[in-house]
Motif scaffolding. Structure first.
Motif, PDB file in Angstrom:
ATOM      1  N   VAL A   1       2.483   1.663  -3.525  1.00  0.00           N
ATOM      2  CA  VAL A   1       1.511   2.049  -4.560  1.00  0.00           C
ATOM      3  C   VAL A   1       1.032   3.478  -4.347  1.00  0.00           C
ATOM      4  O   VAL A   1       0.990   4.291  -5.285  1.00  0.00           O
ATOM      5  N   TYR A   2       0.704   3.823  -3.115  1.00  0.00           N
ATOM      6  CA  TYR A   2       0.164   5.153  -2.837  1.00  0.00           C
ATOM      7  C   TYR A   2       1.219   6.241  -3.035  1.00  0.00           C
ATOM      8  O   TYR A   2       0.906   7.343  -3.505  1.00  0.00           O
TER       9      TYR A   2
ATOM     10  N   LEU B   1      -7.488  -1.509   0.745  1.00  0.00           N
ATOM     11  CA  LEU B   1      -6.683  -0.357   0.333  1.00  0.00           C
ATOM     12  C   LEU B   1      -6.005  -0.586  -1.010  1.00  0.00           C
ATOM     13  O   LEU B   1      -5.567   0.364  -1.661  1.00  0.00           O
ATOM     14  N   LEU B   2      -5.912  -1.865  -1.415  1.00  0.00           N
ATOM     15  CA  LEU B   2      -5.285  -2.196  -2.695  1.00  0.00           C
ATOM     16  C   LEU B   2      -6.301  -2.441  -3.802  1.00  0.00           C
ATOM     17  O   LEU B   2      -5.909  -2.751  -4.937  1.00  0.00           O
TER      18      LEU B   2
ATOM     19  N   ALA C   1      -7.499   2.701  -4.833  1.00  0.00           N
ATOM     20  CA  ALA C   1      -6.213   3.329  -5.142  1.00  0.00           C
ATOM     21  C   ALA C   1      -6.358   4.421  -6.192  1.00  0.00           C
ATOM     22  O   ALA C   1      -5.703   5.467  -6.116  1.00  0.00           O
TER      23      ALA C   1
ATOM     24  N   ILE D   1      -6.268  10.304   0.782  1.00  0.00           N
ATOM     25  CA  ILE D   1      -5.650   9.098   1.347  1.00  0.00           C
ATOM     26  C   ILE D   1      -6.179   8.843   2.754  1.00  0.00           C
ATOM     27  O   ILE D   1      -6.435   7.694   3.149  1.00  0.00           O
TER      28      ILE D   1
ATOM     29  N   VAL E   1       0.840  -1.205   0.000  1.00  0.00           N
ATOM     30  CA  VAL E   1       0.000   0.000   0.000  1.00  0.00           C
ATOM     31  C   VAL E   1       0.871   1.249   0.000  1.00  0.00           C
ATOM     32  O   VAL E   1       0.634   2.200  -0.760  1.00  0.00           O
TER      33      VAL E   1
END
Length: 409
Positions: free
Chosen positions: A32-33, A141-142, A147, A110, A29
């Motif tokens: 990616v974020y 969250l993924l 996302a 976020i 996470v």
């Protein structure tokens, strides 16, 4: 009340394995974020950043009390989002000395994703063990739609959807006052939260909710608007904040993965006719899903969550004037159902709805026009599958009732 003992359907994982899985998800996470947070979108740069800059320059009180004209036809107030989002921007403005408005807007989104994950945990926990709920919440969250909606797009659909998910979570726990308050909060944040209203109709008509709770949504809505009123915004403006938004766009579909994208492309009906037909269809669907099912069976547990998923997917599917993001609630509820009740059909439906939303996102973010049409087909197929299993969930008691009647005859 539903018991978390239903989690027995999940295979037991040793604690160290769960810890490693959770750590791996959180690391992924973060990676990616941190990559997506730099994605530039028109919504952030044309809308959210200017709103935040206005708050930084003029202060929160002035920004809430004095509407600022924005450059979109039909929208005459400061922003076309309701005040609760502006509260979040006002809170973020306190860090403007350290971070740019662009990053602050993304961090608000976020934070919304993290809040959504917390609400998903609470929802799943009503039907599953703490370990399953924790992994499910972290895994949410993924989800591509999470996302893309949050760190990439900088949008806020996670927040109203999370509050709507709390409506379902509280219903599963038979916490009726909290359920009604959460609904009012969700609607105060964004009007699209009314998608879950047929679920409340089901709960009311099944005589589980006392009439003394009926005014609680209006109370929580008013409390959410209170800071803006104290800042000087007229009460009538706050009570009718969504009426102005209704005329902002004159399209039957804003890249939404629903049949109205096809109708708009082929020009089968005019905008005015489409709005009327779609509104009538939405009312009928709401009545069927919310009221008709009560005649047969009072749903509980994962069957009640199944009803919520069907409602969250069906309402934006039949309504015109929908955006590509408005299936977000269906995304997270379908994911939660698949975690709580892992079956081939729940997983297939969750994947189809997720891919349908991502296809619509691609239409907007990547100009992949075909995405919304493919998304409409995928979500339509998922709805058909979910409706079939909802019918199966409702049918047994009806059949038992008919058998009982025949015996009496």
């Amino acid at each position: 009340m539903t018991s978390p003992a239903r989690s027995a359907v999940h295979p037991s994982l040793p604690l160290p394995t769960r810890a490693v899985m959770l750590l791996g998800i959180l690391v992924l996470v973060g990676l990616v974020y941190s990559w997506l947070i730099n994605w530039r979108t028109t919504d952030v740069e044309w809308w959210f950043v200017p709103w935040l800059e206005h708050i930084i320059q003029h202060g929160a009180k002035a920004s809430l009390e004095a509407p600022l004209r924005v450059q979109i036809e039909g929208v005459n107030g400061f922003a076309n989002y309701s005040p609760p989002y502006l509260y979040l921007l006002a809170l973020a403005s306190t860090a403007s000395g350290w971070l740019s408005p662009f990053i602050l807007v993304k961090l608000v989104s976020i934070t919304g994703a993290l809040f959504c994950a917390g609400c998903i945990y609470y929802l799943i926990r009503a039907l599953a063990s703490p370990g399953v709920a924790l992994l499910g919440a972290a895994g949410s969250l993924l989800l591509p739609s999470v996302a893309l909606n949050g760190p990439a797009w900088g949008q806020t659909d996670m927040i109203w959807s999370a509050l709507a998910a709390l409506v379902v979570a509280y219903a599963l726990r038979e916490r009726w006052a909290a359920m009604m308050l959460a609904f009012g909060m969700a609607v105060a944040f964004k009007l699209q939260a009314v998608f879950i209203a047929p679920f409340l109709l089901h709960m009311v008509l099944s005589r589980r909710v006392s009439p003394r709770y009926f005014l609680l949504p209006a109370l929580s809505y008013a409390l959410m608007m209170l800071p803006a009123w104290l800042a000087g915004r007229p009460a009538w403006d706050l009570a009718t904040v969504y009426l102005e938004q209704a005329g902002a766009y004159h399209w039957l579909s804003m890249n939404a993965p629903n049949p109205w994208s096809f109708v708009q492309f082929t020009r089968l009906v005019s905008y005015e006719t489409g709005v009327v037909l779609g509104s009538i269809a939405a009312v009928l669907v709401a009545l069927v899903l919310g009221a008709w099912s009560v005649r047969w069976r009072r749903l509980h547990g994962s069957d009640l969550l199944l009803l919520a998923v069907v409602i969250a997917a069906a309402m934006p599917y039949v309504l015109p004037k929908m955006h590509e993001r408005y299936f977000f609630l269906a995304d997270i509820l379908a994911f939660s159902l698949a975690v709580c009740r892992p079956r081939p059909w729940t997983i297939a439906a969750a994947v189809a709805i997720q891919l349908g939303s991502v296809g619509a996102y691609a239409s907007h973010m990547l100009s992949f026009t075909l995405g919304k049409y493919l998304g409409a087909l995928l979500i339509g197929a998922a709805l058909a599958l979910l409706l079939h299993h909802l019918w199966l969930a409702l049918r047994p008691r009806r059949a038992a009732g008919a058998l009982s009647s025949s015996r009496l005859a």
